[in-house]
Structures are given as structure tokens and as C-alpha cells.
Design a protein around this motif. Structure first.
Motif, PDB file in Angstrom:
ATOM      1  N   PHE A 151       0.830  -1.201   0.000  1.00  0.00           N
ATOM      2  CA  PHE A 151       0.000   0.000   0.000  1.00  0.00           C
ATOM      3  C   PHE A 151       0.869   1.257   0.000  1.00  0.00           C
ATOM      4  CE2 PHE A 151      -2.307   3.509   1.746  1.00  0.00           C
ATOM      5  CZ  PHE A 151      -3.595   3.380   1.237  1.00  0.00           C
ATOM      6  N   ILE A 152       1.874   1.269   0.869  1.00  0.00           N
ATOM      7  CA  ILE A 152       2.759   2.437   0.958  1.00  0.00           C
ATOM      8  C   ILE A 152       3.492   2.662  -0.355  1.00  0.00           C
ATOM      9  CG2 ILE A 152       4.839   3.332   2.075  1.00  0.00           C
ATOM     10  CD1 ILE A 152       3.862   1.990   4.657  1.00  0.00           C
ATOM     11  N   PHE A 153       3.949   1.577  -1.005  1.00  0.00           N
ATOM     12  CA  PHE A 153       4.632   1.710  -2.292  1.00  0.00           C
ATOM     13  C   PHE A 153       3.709   2.303  -3.349  1.00  0.00           C
ATOM     14  CE2 PHE A 153       5.591  -0.090  -6.489  1.00  0.00           C
ATOM     15  CZ  PHE A 153       6.853   0.453  -6.688  1.00  0.00           C
ATOM     16  N   ARG A 154       2.459   1.834  -3.384  1.00  0.00           N
ATOM     17  CA  ARG A 154       1.510   2.348  -4.372  1.00  0.00           C
ATOM     18  C   ARG A 154       1.206   3.825  -4.122  1.00  0.00           C
ATOM     19  NH1 ARG A 154       1.683  -0.664  -8.783  1.00  0.00           N
ATOM     20  NH2 ARG A 154       2.502  -2.643  -8.002  1.00  0.00           N
ATOM     21  N   HIS A 155       1.088   4.203  -2.856  1.00  0.00           N
ATOM     22  CA  HIS A 155       0.849   5.605  -2.512  1.00  0.00           C
ATOM     23  C   HIS A 155       2.029   6.472  -2.952  1.00  0.00           C
ATOM     24  CE1 HIS A 155      -0.632   8.974   0.059  1.00  0.00           C
ATOM     25  NE2 HIS A 155       0.668   9.210   0.172  1.00  0.00           N
ATOM     26  N   ARG A 156       3.240   6.036  -2.629  1.00  0.00           N
ATOM     27  CA  ARG A 156       4.426   6.829  -2.986  1.00  0.00           C
ATOM     28  C   ARG A 156       4.581   6.944  -4.492  1.00  0.00           C
ATOM     29  NH1 ARG A 156       8.582   4.103   1.392  1.00  0.00           N
ATOM     30  NH2 ARG A 156       8.122   5.505   3.145  1.00  0.00           N
ATOM     31  N   THR A 157       4.296   5.861  -5.212  1.00  0.00           N
ATOM     32  CA  THR A 157       4.427   5.892  -6.662  1.00  0.00           C
ATOM     33  C   THR A 157       3.424   6.857  -7.276  1.00  0.00           C
ATOM     34  OG1 THR A 157       5.206   3.598  -6.668  1.00  0.00           O
ATOM     35  CG2 THR A 157       4.396   4.473  -8.750  1.00  0.00           C
ATOM     36  N   ALA A 158       2.183   6.838  -6.796  1.00  0.00           N
ATOM     37  CA  ALA A 158       1.174   7.773  -7.294  1.00  0.00           C
ATOM     38  C   ALA A 158       1.561   9.215  -6.963  1.00  0.00           C
ATOM     39  CB  ALA A 158      -0.188   7.441  -6.696  1.00  0.00           C
ATOM     40  N   ARG A 159       2.142   9.417  -5.806  1.00  0.00           N
ATOM     41  CA  ARG A 159       2.596  10.767  -5.439  1.00  0.00           C
ATOM     42  C   ARG A 159       3.755  11.205  -6.327  1.00  0.00           C
ATOM     43  NH1 ARG A 159       4.394  11.505   0.629  1.00  0.00           N
ATOM     44  NH2 ARG A 159       6.172  10.322  -0.185  1.00  0.00           N
ATOM     45  N   ASN A 160       4.649  10.268  -6.659  1.00  0.00           N
ATOM     46  CA  ASN A 160       5.734  10.577  -7.589  1.00  0.00           C
ATOM     47  C   ASN A 160       5.189  10.966  -8.958  1.00  0.00           C
ATOM     48  OD1 ASN A 160       7.638  10.005  -5.640  1.00  0.00           O
ATOM     49  ND2 ASN A 160       8.084   7.950  -6.402  1.00  0.00           N
TER      50      ASN A 160
END
Length: 475
Positions: free
Chosen positions: A114-123
Motif C-alpha cells: 500500500f505504501i509503495f503504491r501511494h508513494r508511486t502515485a505521489r511521484n
């Protein structure tokens, strides 16, 4: 997002679904919870509350709002913070918000995913990525064999498709070249079987279905080939033998492991062919969508012309198909039944049409883009693509979308990004153009070029014999 920023799970009755395309039933709180003690809320209740808070934030303000909402909730007290350790909570939230239902690596937790998906979308939103180019080796797997019989080779990438670990590129020579995303290495080349050709580009790739275990690709002459991914032996098998004279040209092809869908143009009343993806059996033929584009369909066999039509499949097994004149949606579970259709007054730039599995994006001939709900074609968001207009051609505009962003590339070779995940509808937000321009020669983007995106990558080809790759998940 902080490592404690996270998501939540829904109550056992399911969750609200603001715009109709997110939400779902929560599978229930994790087992072995502490029960209610005087003055303390039971953890199953807190877990259900956390799930609902995240879903509500996602539906009202976009997927990136779920993480901060959870972070605030988990600060209430140590008992509530303990709920953030629930793997079932993170699994439910990752599935409902990020549409991820399996872990990419065996040692990854759902919280980490979940955290990876959030960070990627923020990137993605902040233009933080790693850029590279992919090159292929035409000596790999015997690729130096000349099958052009003395004709001048015009190598153009027609289709690009992403999976978690691979990128497949389909070319005008009929080959599909497979790349490793982690290493950026050209792994193998899948070649079609020899046959007499009814036109110089009859074997050009018209669609690819890619998974981590196999690649399925089709060509304009109607042939469909299947090959394993990850095998040391490149063994391409022809699954379907095309019949151009009776079906017309296969102008687009897509699907899943369950269903394959082909869009044809050239013969009246045979626009759609549907196969069972497991048995590879043809189960439906029919439709008149491309009857007005019959001549354009035949031209695809001899010329690298513009897009005739597109077909895409959603997570709900709906097929979305379009030409420049009409858009239709039909149910793959009830073949032949059209759920919705529209004839846009200003026409459609076919190369701009794509789906992320939940929503549909398309741009008309004046540059007005919209995001629609596939079931009804209801508009939930709009955006404006500058530099489009007049003539109906779209200037070679090609586009794609992922869960939160629409990516378009047109004249000048600039790849532009819009945020369309605002939760409650309204206007999409133009974010930026990629720093790197693509395109050979003068930098223009001509027909026959391809672009694709998922939640982590954007890949594009622009006629300069290079595949451009932007990775928004690189740490």
C-alpha cells in the motif's frame, strides 16, 4: 507517505462508493482481536472505522487522500495505532484503492505494498521519475533473419503493453520484442509463423495481451500467436489462423486470460470476434461498428495509416470499442448486447482512447478530453489537450491512462500528464510535460506510434527506433 500512513478496511456491510467505481465489501476484521474492555473501543470496530475513513477520503478527494486520513486516525491513541499492523486491513485497502489483489514478491507485506503504491502515485503527481531508453538486439533468438524478401524495411512500433515485470512491444514486422523492466534488457523476440501475405503490413502487430506467464499477440491478417514468458526456449505457436477475405483486417486486439477480443474492419457485420482465452475457442462474431471504416481497414494491410478503431476491456468484463464516429460498450458475459453507445458530435481521436480497467478516457477532435464511466458513458471528469483541432486528425495524438492520471503525446513529442482522480468529478488538473521530448528527426509524433502506462511506468515509441521508459516507482 510516512511508513505509518496507511489505509483501512470496511465494515461487514461494505463501503460507500462515491463515484460508482471504487469501494467494495470488506472481508471482515482480522481474527484474534481484543474484545471490548471498559472505556476501550474494540479493535474490530476501529479496523472497520479505519477502512471506511480511507475509502471515504479516496472517493471524495482522490486516492492519495486515503493515506493522510489514516495517518491522522492512527494518532488518536496507541490502541488505534495498533490496528495499523493488521495485514488484512492493508490487503483490503490495497485491493479497493489501488486495485492490487496479489503481492508482487513473496516477502512483501500488504502494508508495504500500500505504501509503495501511494508513494508511486505521489511521484506521478510531482514528476519524480527515473528516465531510461530501451534498445533491442536484432541478433537475439535469430532475429537477423531477413523475412522481407528484398523489401525496404519500415520498422514501426504499433503496440506497447506493460505487466509487473515486463514490457512487450509489437512491431510492423510482425515481431513482439519482450523487455525486462527491472534490468531494462531485451529478453527475447517472438516471431509470427511464415505465411503468404495479403499486403506489405498484413503481419504488423495489431494487439498484445501480456501476463507474467504468456504473451498473446495478433496481426492485421487475423493470425493470433501464443508464446510462454520466462521460458529459455522461445516457442511461438499460432493459435488462430486469420481469414482476411471473410473477416477483414484485424485492426485492434486486447483482452485477458479469460477473453480475447478482436476488432475488425473490412467486411460488414463482422466487427467483433471474441474467443475464450483458456480454450482459445471462437465464441462470438458480429457487430457493425466498423462498417463505415471498411476501406480504412483494408488500407492497413498496405500502409502505416492512422488508427481505424480501438477496443479495450475493463475489470468488469465490459468491452469498450470506438471509431472516430462512435463509441459502444458491450457485455462480454452477454455477447452481442450493447450496454451503452454514443456518437460524439465532434468525433473521437481514436488514438487517445484508453481504459484503466475502471474508467474510460478519450479526446475529441477539438481537444476536449473526458473521463467516463464505462457502464453509462457518463462524464465524471474533463480536461483540455492544447494544440488539437481542425481536420479531425488529432495531429497524431496518442494517449493512455492509469488509475489516477491521463498521459497524452502529440505534435512536438511532448508527453503531457493530467490528474483526473479528484474523487468527486469536475475538471482534471494539468500537471506537467515530461522533461524529455521524444521523436525522430523534427521531433514530431506520427501515426503508428504507441504509448502505454500503468501505475508505475510510462512507455512510448516515437519513430526514432527507441523505446522511452519513465519509472515513477524507482527509489
Amino acid at each position: 507517505m510516512s511508513s505509518s500512513s496507511s489505509s483501512s478496511s470496511s465494515d461487514e456491510q461494505g463501503s460507500g462508493n462515491g463515484n460508482g467505481n471504487r469501494g467494495g465489501d470488506y472481508e471482515g476484521p482480522s481474527a484474534s482481536r481484543r474484545r471490548f474492555v471498559d472505556g476501550v473501543w474494540p479493535e474490530p470496530f476501529v479496523e472497520s472505522l479505519a477502512y471506511q475513513v480511507a475509502i471515504d477520503a479516496s472517493n471524495s478527494s482522490g486516492r492519495l487522500a486515503a493515506g493522510p486520513a489514516l495517518f491522522n486516525l492512527f494518532q488518536v491513541c496507541s490502541t488505534w495505532r495498533e490496528v495499523s499492523r493488521s495485514e488484512l486491513l492493508w490487503q483490503n485497502l490495497t485491493g479497493q484503492i489501488w486495485n492490487r489483489h496479489r503481492l508482487p514478491h513473496p516477502h512483501t507485506t500488504w502494508r508495504e505494498e500500500f505504501i509503495f503504491r501511494h508513494r508511486t502515485a505521489r511521484n506521478f503527481r510531482s514528476r519524480r521519475y527515473h528516465y531510461s531508453t530501451l534498445h533491442f538486439n536484432d541478433n537475439i533468438n535469430g532475429d537477423n533473419e531477413d523475412e522481407n524478401e528484398g523489401e525496404e524495411t519500415i520498422l514501426s512500433c504499433r503496440r506497447l503493453v506493460l505487466s509487473d515485470n515486463h514490457l512487450a512491444a509489437g512491431f510492423s514486422d510482425g515481431c513482439v520484442r519482450l523487455f525486462s523492466l527491472p534490468s531494462r534488457v531485451h529478453l527475447s523476440t517472438f516471431r509470427p509463423h511464415h505465411r503468404d501475405r495479403l499486403g506489405r503490413f498484413s503481419r504488423a502487430v495489431s494487439g498484445i495481451i501480456l501476463s507474467e506467464t504468456r504473451v498473446v499477440f495478433a496481426s492485421h491478417d487475423g493470425d493470433i500467436h501464443v508464446a510462454p514468458v520466462g521460458s529459455n526456449v522461445v516457442a511461438t505457436r499460432r493459435s488462430v489462423y486469420g481469414d482476411v477475405l471473410n473477416d477483414g483486417a484485424l485492426v485492434d486486439f486486447c483482452g485477458s486470460n479469460r477473453k480475447w477480443v478482436g476488432l475488425y474492419a473490412g467486411v460488414p457485420g463482422r466487427a467483433f470476434h471474441v474467443w475464450n482465452g483458456e480454450s482459445e475457442e471462437l465464441i462470438f462474431v458480429g457487430g457493425t461498428l466498423t462498417d463505415p471504416e471498411a476501406v480504412m481497414g483494408w488500407h492497413l494491410l498496405t500502409d502505416l495509416t492512422e488508427f481505424v478503431g480501438r477496443v479495450r476491456v475493463t475489470n468488469q468484463e465490459l468491452a469498450i470499442a470506438c471509431t472516430s464516429l462512435r463509441v459502444i460498450v458491450f457485455d462480454l458475459g452477454n455477447l452481442g448486447f450493447i450496454i451503452s453507445e454514443e456518437a460524439p458530435r465532434r468525433g473521437v481521436i481514436v488514438g487517445s482512447v484508453d481504459t484503466n480497467g475502471e474508467s474510460l478516457a478519450m479526446v475529441d477532435n477539438r481537444g476536449l478530453g473526458s473521463v467516463r464511466l464505462p457502464e453509462t458513458l457518463q462524464e465524471v471528469c474533463r480536461f483540455m489537450v492544447r494544440g488539437v483541432g481542425g481536420g479531425g486528425g488529432g495531429g497524431g495524438l496518442v494517449g493512455c491512462m492509469n488509475l489516477g492520471y491521463v498521459v497524452m503525446c502529440g505534435g512536438g513529442g511532448i508527453v503531457r500528464v493530467w490528474s483526473v482522480d479528484n474523487g468527486g468529478g469536475g475538471d482534471g488538473e494539468y500537471l506537467y510535460g515530461m522533461r524529455e521530448r521524444i521523436g525522430g528527426g523534427g521531433g514530431g509524433l506520427g501515426f503508428g506510434n504507441a504509448i502505454t502506462a500503468d501505475e508505475r511506468h510510462v512507455a512510448a515509441w516515437s519513430g526514432d527506433l527507441t523505446i522511452h521508459l519513465w519509472d515513477f516507482g524507482a527509489r
